[in-house]
Design a protein around this motif. Structure first.
Motif, mmCIF file in Angstrom:
data_model
loop_
_atom_site.group_PDB
_atom_site.id
_atom_site.type_symbol
_atom_site.label_atom_id
_atom_site.label_comp_id
_atom_site.label_asym_id
_atom_site.label_seq_id
_atom_site.Cartn_x
_atom_site.Cartn_y
_atom_site.Cartn_z
ATOM 1 N N ASP A 43 -1.474 -4.199 10.620
ATOM 2 C CA ASP A 43 -0.845 -2.896 10.860
ATOM 3 C C ASP A 43 0.640 -2.923 10.494
ATOM 4 O O ASP A 43 1.291 -3.961 10.576
ATOM 5 C CB ASP A 43 -1.020 -2.512 12.335
ATOM 6 C CG ASP A 43 -0.697 -1.046 12.585
ATOM 7 O OD1 ASP A 43 -0.767 -0.243 11.629
ATOM 8 O OD2 ASP A 43 -0.365 -0.703 13.727
ATOM 9 N N GLY A 44 1.160 -1.762 10.091
ATOM 10 C CA GLY A 44 2.596 -1.619 9.847
ATOM 11 C C GLY A 44 2.975 -1.367 8.392
ATOM 12 O O GLY A 44 4.159 -1.310 8.062
ATOM 13 N N ARG A 56 5.083 1.945 8.033
ATOM 14 C CA ARG A 56 6.464 1.812 8.512
ATOM 15 C C ARG A 56 7.286 0.900 7.607
ATOM 16 O O ARG A 56 8.480 1.103 7.409
ATOM 17 C CB ARG A 56 6.467 1.315 9.969
ATOM 18 C CG ARG A 56 6.174 2.441 10.953
ATOM 19 C CD ARG A 56 5.759 1.906 12.282
ATOM 20 N NE ARG A 56 4.394 1.396 12.240
ATOM 21 C CZ ARG A 56 3.899 0.527 13.102
ATOM 22 N NH1 ARG A 56 4.643 0.044 14.071
ATOM 23 N NH2 ARG A 56 2.640 0.149 12.994
ATOM 24 N N ARG A 91 -7.266 10.214 7.750
ATOM 25 C CA ARG A 91 -5.890 10.368 7.232
ATOM 26 C C ARG A 91 -5.884 11.335 6.037
ATOM 27 O O ARG A 91 -6.935 11.623 5.469
ATOM 28 C CB ARG A 91 -5.349 8.993 6.825
ATOM 29 C CG ARG A 91 -5.048 8.149 8.053
ATOM 30 C CD ARG A 91 -4.249 6.926 7.706
ATOM 31 N NE ARG A 91 -3.991 6.140 8.906
ATOM 32 C CZ ARG A 91 -3.260 5.042 8.933
ATOM 33 N NH1 ARG A 91 -2.720 4.582 7.820
ATOM 34 N NH2 ARG A 91 -3.059 4.384 10.057
HETATM 35 MG MG MG Z 1 -0.767 1.815 11.941
#
Ligand code: MG
Ligand code: IPE
Ligand code: IPE
Length: 232
Positions: free
Chosen positions: A19-20, A23, A70
């Motif tokens: 995850d990430g 960002r 999404r």
């Molecule tokens: Mg995420």
């Protein structure tokens, strides 16, 4: 030396919630899909690093059932990355003697992607050095529910072992260590049944930045854990 001390303490099966990526891109003022590309690059090198450290099975959460909601643009980018991955990396997996297995509902993916996945699994099936499991279109609840429905169809009560054998992870041992990158401290519908006694490790590091050194830190933390399974 280091190898000897930790030999029994290397997890046999490691699972990673990657995850990430979004960002990571945002921090650089890049589109989210640039983060997914960086994540894929890291995923490829990380999946070599884990087997070099004696891990036998590595399960990577690449796309959840819920991620399929999404925006189309992001999904389009993700599917292109999967196409690229399967087109370029299956040969490397064969070379490295790694068996590829994908868990998840492939009917949720574009048909050509699911065909590439099945072909990749078929071509790597002799891989004996390690097993790389990619969770794509995967949800822990959906996995459990499919097994429940299978049990209902069979029309008789099942044991834990029989139930485990109905899950998509049937022939795999349960993960010993689950790592989640990207700061969130949750499971997000990953291996729900299978991680009942898995050691959990969370790091703030965004997935594209999760280095081999950070992997070693997670493995060192695992080596210090005492697993009791409810016993004394
Ligand atoms: Mg995420
Ligand atoms: C994880 O990164 C990869 C997928 C879920 C496909 P995210 O896309 O969730 O990245 P963040 O959480 O927005 O940073
Ligand atoms: C979990 O990340 C799924 C994957 C890494 C594939 P998410 O970004 O989807 O998780 P939430 O939404 O923060 O729980």
């Amino acid at each position: 030396m280091k190898q000897k001390q930790t030999a029994e303490r290397v997890p046999r099966h490691i699972a990673i919630i990657m995850d990430g990526n979004g960002r990571w891109a945002k921090k650089r003022l890049l589109p989210r899909n640039a983060g997914h590309r960086a994540g894929m690059k890291r995923m490829i090198s990380l999946s070599e690093a884990v087997f070099d450290r004696g891990v036998q099975i590595c399960t990577l959460f690449a796309l959840s059932t819920e991620n399929l909601s999404r925006p189309q643009e992001e999904l389009k980018g993700l599917f292109s990355l999967f196409r690229e991955y399967f087109a370029k990396n299956v040969d490397t997996l064969i070379e490295k003697n790694i068996l590829l297995k994908v868990i998840g509902d492939l009917t949720l993916l574009p048909a050509d992607v699911s065909e590439m996945i099945r072909a990749g699994e078929e071509r790597t099936k002799g891989g004996a050095r390690g097993t790389l499991v990619l969770a794509i279109g995967y949800g822990g609840r959906q996995d459990i529910l499919a097994a429940v429905n299978e049990a209902v169809r069979r029309g008789k009560e099942v044991s834990e072992a029989e139930f485990s054998a109905m899950l998509s992870t049937k022939e795999l041992p349960e993960p010993d260590l689950l790592i989640r990158t990207g700061k969130e401290v949750r499971i997000s519908n990953f291996l729900l049944w299978q991680s009942a006694y898995t050691e959990l490790y969370f790091t703030d590091t965004l997935f594209p930045d999760f280095s081999d050194g950070e992997l070693d830190k997670a493995l060192a933390a695992f080596a210090e854990r005492e697993r009791r399974y409810g016993k004394l």
